[in-house]
Design a protein around this motif. Structure first.
Motif, PDB file in Angstrom:
ATOM      1  N   GLU A 185       0.842  -1.198   0.000  1.00 31.56           N
ATOM      2  CA  GLU A 185       0.000   0.000   0.000  1.00 31.56           C
ATOM      3  C   GLU A 185       0.878   1.250   0.000  1.00 31.56           C
ATOM      4  O   GLU A 185       1.877   1.303   0.700  1.00 31.56           O
ATOM      5  CB  GLU A 185      -0.906  -0.007   1.233  1.00 31.56           C
ATOM      6  N   GLU A 186       0.477   2.229  -0.792  1.00 30.89           N
ATOM      7  CA  GLU A 186       1.195   3.503  -0.817  1.00 30.89           C
ATOM      8  C   GLU A 186       0.237   4.626  -0.419  1.00 30.89           C
ATOM      9  O   GLU A 186      -0.981   4.486  -0.547  1.00 30.89           O
ATOM     10  CB  GLU A 186       1.762   3.747  -2.215  1.00 30.89           C
ATOM     11  N   ALA A 187       0.825   5.743   0.048  1.00 30.60           N
ATOM     12  CA  ALA A 187       0.003   6.871   0.491  1.00 30.60           C
ATOM     13  C   ALA A 187       0.057   7.980  -0.549  1.00 30.60           C
ATOM     14  O   ALA A 187       1.081   8.192  -1.199  1.00 30.60           O
ATOM     15  CB  ALA A 187       0.524   7.386   1.818  1.00 30.60           C
ATOM     16  N   TRP A 188      -1.047   8.708  -0.687  1.00 32.96           N
ATOM     17  CA  TRP A 188      -1.151   9.680  -1.777  1.00 32.96           C
ATOM     18  C   TRP A 188      -1.803  10.970  -1.328  1.00 32.96           C
ATOM     19  O   TRP A 188      -2.691  10.975  -0.469  1.00 32.96           O
ATOM     20  CB  TRP A 188      -1.981   9.063  -2.919  1.00 32.96           C
ATOM     21  N   ARG A 400      -3.683   4.644  -1.309  1.00 41.89           N
ATOM     22  CA  ARG A 400      -4.675   5.175  -0.363  1.00 41.89           C
ATOM     23  C   ARG A 400      -4.343   6.625  -0.045  1.00 41.89           C
ATOM     24  O   ARG A 400      -3.174   6.997  -0.018  1.00 41.89           O
ATOM     25  CB  ARG A 400      -4.650   4.372   0.949  1.00 41.89           C
ATOM     26  N   LEU A 401      -5.369   7.425   0.218  1.00 42.75           N
ATOM     27  CA  LEU A 401      -5.120   8.821   0.564  1.00 42.75           C
ATOM     28  C   LEU A 401      -4.393   8.902   1.894  1.00 42.75           C
ATOM     29  O   LEU A 401      -4.760   8.216   2.863  1.00 42.75           O
ATOM     30  CB  LEU A 401      -6.438   9.600   0.644  1.00 42.75           C
ATOM     31  N   GLN A 402      -3.366   9.755   1.916  1.00 45.62           N
ATOM     32  CA  GLN A 402      -2.586   9.912   3.143  1.00 45.62           C
ATOM     33  C   GLN A 402      -3.463  10.455   4.273  1.00 45.62           C
ATOM     34  O   GLN A 402      -3.333  10.067   5.421  1.00 45.62           O
ATOM     35  CB  GLN A 402      -1.437  10.885   2.868  1.00 45.62           C
ATOM     36  N   LEU A 403      -4.392  11.339   3.907  1.00 47.95           N
ATOM     37  CA  LEU A 403      -5.234  12.026   4.876  1.00 47.95           C
ATOM     38  C   LEU A 403      -6.057  11.072   5.744  1.00 47.95           C
ATOM     39  O   LEU A 403      -6.084  11.189   6.965  1.00 47.95           O
ATOM     40  CB  LEU A 403      -6.173  12.977   4.118  1.00 47.95           C
ATOM     41  N   ASP A 404      -6.735  10.094   5.093  1.00 51.32           N
ATOM     42  CA  ASP A 404      -7.659   9.261   5.865  1.00 51.32           C
ATOM     43  C   ASP A 404      -7.695   7.790   5.453  1.00 51.32           C
ATOM     44  O   ASP A 404      -8.543   7.032   5.910  1.00 51.32           O
ATOM     45  CB  ASP A 404      -9.088   9.837   5.773  1.00 51.32           C
ATOM     46  N   GLY A 405      -6.792   7.424   4.542  1.00 54.65           N
ATOM     47  CA  GLY A 405      -6.736   6.011   4.162  1.00 54.65           C
ATOM     48  C   GLY A 405      -7.773   5.570   3.153  1.00 54.65           C
ATOM     49  O   GLY A 405      -7.895   4.364   2.882  1.00 54.65           O
ATOM     50  N   SER A 406      -8.530   6.505   2.545  1.00 50.40           N
ATOM     51  CA  SER A 406      -9.485   6.095   1.497  1.00 50.40           C
ATOM     52  C   SER A 406      -8.725   5.479   0.330  1.00 50.40           C
ATOM     53  O   SER A 406      -7.673   5.984  -0.057  1.00 50.40           O
ATOM     54  CB  SER A 406     -10.225   7.294   0.902  1.00 50.40           C
ATOM     55  N   MET A 407      -9.332   4.480  -0.295  1.00 48.39           N
ATOM     56  CA  MET A 407      -8.740   3.937  -1.522  1.00 48.39           C
ATOM     57  C   MET A 407      -8.804   5.015  -2.600  1.00 48.39           C
ATOM     58  O   MET A 407      -9.793   5.732  -2.734  1.00 48.39           O
ATOM     59  CB  MET A 407      -9.525   2.716  -1.999  1.00 48.39           C
ATOM     60  N   HIS A 408      -7.729   5.107  -3.389  1.00 47.83           N
ATOM     61  CA  HIS A 408      -7.651   6.150  -4.419  1.00 47.83           C
ATOM     62  C   HIS A 408      -7.165   5.527  -5.730  1.00 47.83           C
ATOM     63  O   HIS A 408      -6.468   4.523  -5.703  1.00 47.83           O
ATOM     64  CB  HIS A 408      -6.676   7.238  -3.955  1.00 47.83           C
ATOM     65  N   ASP A 409      -7.540   6.157  -6.831  1.00 47.46           N
ATOM     66  CA  ASP A 409      -7.026   5.698  -8.132  1.00 47.46           C
ATOM     67  C   ASP A 409      -5.538   5.912  -8.191  1.00 47.46           C
ATOM     68  O   ASP A 409      -5.003   6.814  -7.562  1.00 47.46           O
ATOM     69  CB  ASP A 409      -7.645   6.529  -9.269  1.00 47.46           C
TER      70      ASP A 409
END
Ligand code: GCO
Ligand code: MG
Length: 410
Positions: A185-188, A400-409
């Motif tokens: 998993e990576e953060a975005w 995943r979004l760095q802010l809250d862990g939502s899955m992201h494209d």
């Protein structure tokens, strides 16, 4: 008349997983097709083994178009990456056979050469500017005349497409493969990215000048509005293209991007038929078609797609990462040198082990790729060696979004 006698599915993993279809005719002529779908490899292997190989036996190997229609229309269930990769493998293997029977390289059957070779772009990347500059220099030393630029983003950790090691030939860790039972998993964070990327291109232009064609891959991470912002902010740096700025399945979304920026756009590596491009092409919302032969139903389908695109002055920029096998890459090169509307070809050299299993005839000289002049595709498969590299699951990372862990494209 020769008939198809056998269709075998070969799975190997020399550094990363590859699925290959080999068709053998009753005259003993063999053809290879790439069926590799990164991270979902065995689904295509099963589709071919269970549902395609048995029905190919007895067909006329010369009837490429009819076989394509038979597999596409005859399946009832149309499109999708698994189906289209399986059809591509059959199609490419039949072109390989036709070339061998004719005693000609496939590009001759496609109308012959339109150019000396296919301009290639390589992947430079770095987590910071010094490492990025080093990577660009390494690529220039290897002979590349066009370069994709990917970088880390301050505040984020590992970013897909960015190598951590800058030794010549080094590349991102997931290329060759991210092995394991589940994806990493990576953060975005898109706002940080949008702020950072223009500063990188300003620095690269300052260091390397304006002659060098530069590309950038947005990996589907932006909304149309964010993509418009990035496209605009990159205009001063004269990009060859901005790739996958949005998830292109909402084709109408590209109208917003297109009306706001003149930065050239490339889309399509995850598409699998001409229908995914219909609006993008007829409304001239993109400049380059990013498809791979392997994921778009083969040479037959991609040639038609490119002829359609040519009417709208849209060019090719085929997907050529290391998860397209050397067979898929060779198929792309035969199209590249023959198409009137060729633009550029992505090129990442495969690992030494991969190139021992797949013996290729294509060349890279003075920035140009050429498929070679052997009859057919010009690739041979070493069964014995291939069998020594056993399949193991490997995945692209998820984002995943760095802010809250939502899955992201991505
Ligand atoms: C590219 C790509 C690749 C893909 C990979 C997916 O432009 O080369 O985006 O890095 O992510 O091929 O399987
Ligand atoms: Mg891409």
């Amino acid at each position: 008349m020769a008939t198809i006698e056998r269709a075998e599915v070969l799975v190997t993993s020399p550094g990363r997983n590859f699925v290959t279809l080999r068709i053998t005719t009753s005259d003993g002529v063999t053809g290879l097709g790439d069926a590799t779908l990164n991270g979902r490899e065995l689904s295509v292997a099963a589709y071919l083994r269970e549902h395609v190989a048995p029905i190919l036996v007895g067909l006329d190997p010369q009837r490429i178009e009819d076989t394509w229609q038979y597999l596409y229309r005859g399946a009832y269930w149309r499109r999708g990456p698994v189906t289209m990769a399986a059809i591509a493998a059959v199609d490419v293997a039949l072109w390989d056979i036709k070339g061998k029977v004719a005693g000609m390289p496939v590009y001759q059957l496609l109308g012959g050469q339109s150019r000396r070779g296919a301009l290639a772009y390589g992947h430079a990347s770095g987590s910071d500017l010094p490492s990025l500059f080093q990577s660009i220099r390494n690529h220039l030393d290897e002979g590349f005349k066009a370069i994709r630029v990917q970088t880390g983003v301050p505040g984020l950790g590992q970013v897909y497409g960015v190598a951590t090691d800058q030794k010549p030939g080094a590349r991102y860790d997931y290329e060759p493969a991210g092995r394991g039972v589940a994806p990493a998993e990576e953060a975005w964070d898109t706002r940080s990215y949008l702020r950072h990327i223009p500063t990188i291109f300003a620095a690269v232009r300052e260091e390397f000048g304006y002659d060098l064609p530069l590309l950038h891959d947005g990996h589907h991470r932006m909304t149309p509005n964010q993509a418009a912002i990035l496209g605009k902010s990159l205009e001063p740096y004269d990009l060859f293209w901005l790739e996958d700025c949005t998830p292109g399945e909402n084709q109408e979304g590209l109208r917003r991007v297109r009306s706001q920026t003149t930065t050239p756009l490339a889309i399509g590596e995850v598409f699998n038929t001409v229908f995914d491009y219909q609006t993008l092409i007829t409304e001239q919302l993109i400049d380059y078609v990013r498809s791979a032969v392997t994921h778009t139903g083969g040479i037959t389908a991609l040639k038609k797609l490119m002829d359609f695109a040519a009417v709208y002055q849209i060019k090719s920029g085929f997907h050529g990462p290391t998860d397209v096998s050397p067979v898929g890459q060779a198929a792309a090169l035969h199209l590249d040198v023959s198409l009137p509307n060729f633009g550029i070809q992505e090129y990442m050299k495969h690992s030494d082990d991969t190139l021992r299993v797949f013996r290729t005839g294509y060349t890279f000289e003075d920035g140009l790729l050429h498929p070679g002049d052997a009859p057919g595709l010009g690739v041979e498969y070493d069964d014995e060696l291939g069998a020594t590299f056993e399949y193991s699951p490997a995945y692209l990372p998820v984002n995943r979004l760095q802010l809250d862990g939502s899955m992201h494209d991505w």
